[in-house]
Design a protein around this motif. Structure first.
Motif, short mmCIF file in Angstrom:
data_model
loop_
_atom_site.label_atom_id
_atom_site.label_comp_id
_atom_site.label_asym_id
_atom_site.label_seq_id
_atom_site.Cartn_x
_atom_site.Cartn_y
_atom_site.Cartn_z
N ALA A 1 8.52 6.40 2.24
CA ALA A 1 7.74 5.21 1.91
C ALA A 1 8.30 3.95 2.56
O ALA A 1 9.37 3.83 2.98
CB ALA A 1 7.69 5.00 0.40
N PRO B 1 0.82 -1.22 0.00
CA PRO B 1 0.00 0.00 0.00
C PRO B 1 0.85 1.27 0.00
O PRO B 1 0.51 2.25 -0.66
CB PRO B 1 -0.82 -0.11 1.29
N ARG B 2 1.99 1.24 0.71
CA ARG B 2 2.87 2.42 0.71
C ARG B 2 3.48 2.65 -0.66
O ARG B 2 3.64 3.79 -1.09
CB ARG B 2 3.98 2.25 1.75
N LYS C 1 0.90 4.37 -2.80
CA LYS C 1 0.79 5.79 -2.42
C LYS C 1 1.99 6.57 -2.95
O LYS C 1 1.87 7.71 -3.37
CB LYS C 1 0.69 5.94 -0.92
N GLU D 1 2.11 13.42 -8.65
CA GLU D 1 1.80 14.81 -8.31
C GLU D 1 2.99 15.73 -8.54
O GLU D 1 2.84 16.83 -9.07
CB GLU D 1 1.35 14.92 -6.85
N GLU E 1 1.52 7.53 -6.50
CA GLU E 1 0.61 8.67 -6.63
C GLU E 1 1.31 9.98 -6.28
O GLU E 1 1.14 10.99 -6.96
CB GLU E 1 -0.60 8.48 -5.71
N ALA E 2 2.14 9.97 -5.23
CA ALA E 2 2.85 11.18 -4.81
C ALA E 2 3.85 11.62 -5.88
O ALA E 2 3.99 12.82 -6.15
CB ALA E 2 3.56 10.94 -3.48
#
Length: 110
Positions: free
Chosen positions: A110, A44-45, A48, A55, A51-52
């Motif tokens: 992470a 899960p990390r 994420k 951005e 996604e980061a």
């Protein structure tokens, strides 16, 4: 007329290069988890993290992304990049350093 790069749009190249490395890691972990029924661990990390990073690169100028491509995809040194672009070594370091510092901070968390 639009500026064209022989390796594709800079935003896509650097984002997919970095995402590709992380995606391979996440995909192999996910496959292992599915086959063995193991705990998801840091998967899960990793997702994420992807996604980061998206951005960061979505908000970065195309010229800076092009410099990142030269430095990290083509693996050119700062002097070689400077020779190709006409920018000084410090200009290249400043432009690429800020983005890579942010990316490294995200990866370290992470």
């Amino acid at each position: 007329m639009a500026v064209r790069y022989y390796w594709g749009k800079p935003n896509d190249v650097i984002k997919w290069y970095l995402r590709g490395i992380l995606h391979l890691s996440a995909a192999s972990k996910q496959t292992y988890i599915e086959k063995t029924g193991a705990e998801p661990g840091n998967l899960p990390r990793l997702l994420k993290l992807l996604e980061a990073l998206d951005e960061i690169f979505d908000n970065t100028a195309t010229d800076t992304i092009a410099l990142l491509c030269l430095r990290y995809v083509e693996l050119l040194s700062i002097p070689d990049t400077s020779e190709l672009t006409g920018l000084t070594n410090s200009q290249i370091s400043k432009r690429t350093g800020k983005i890579m510092k942010k990316a490294k901070e995200i990866i370290a968390k992470a």
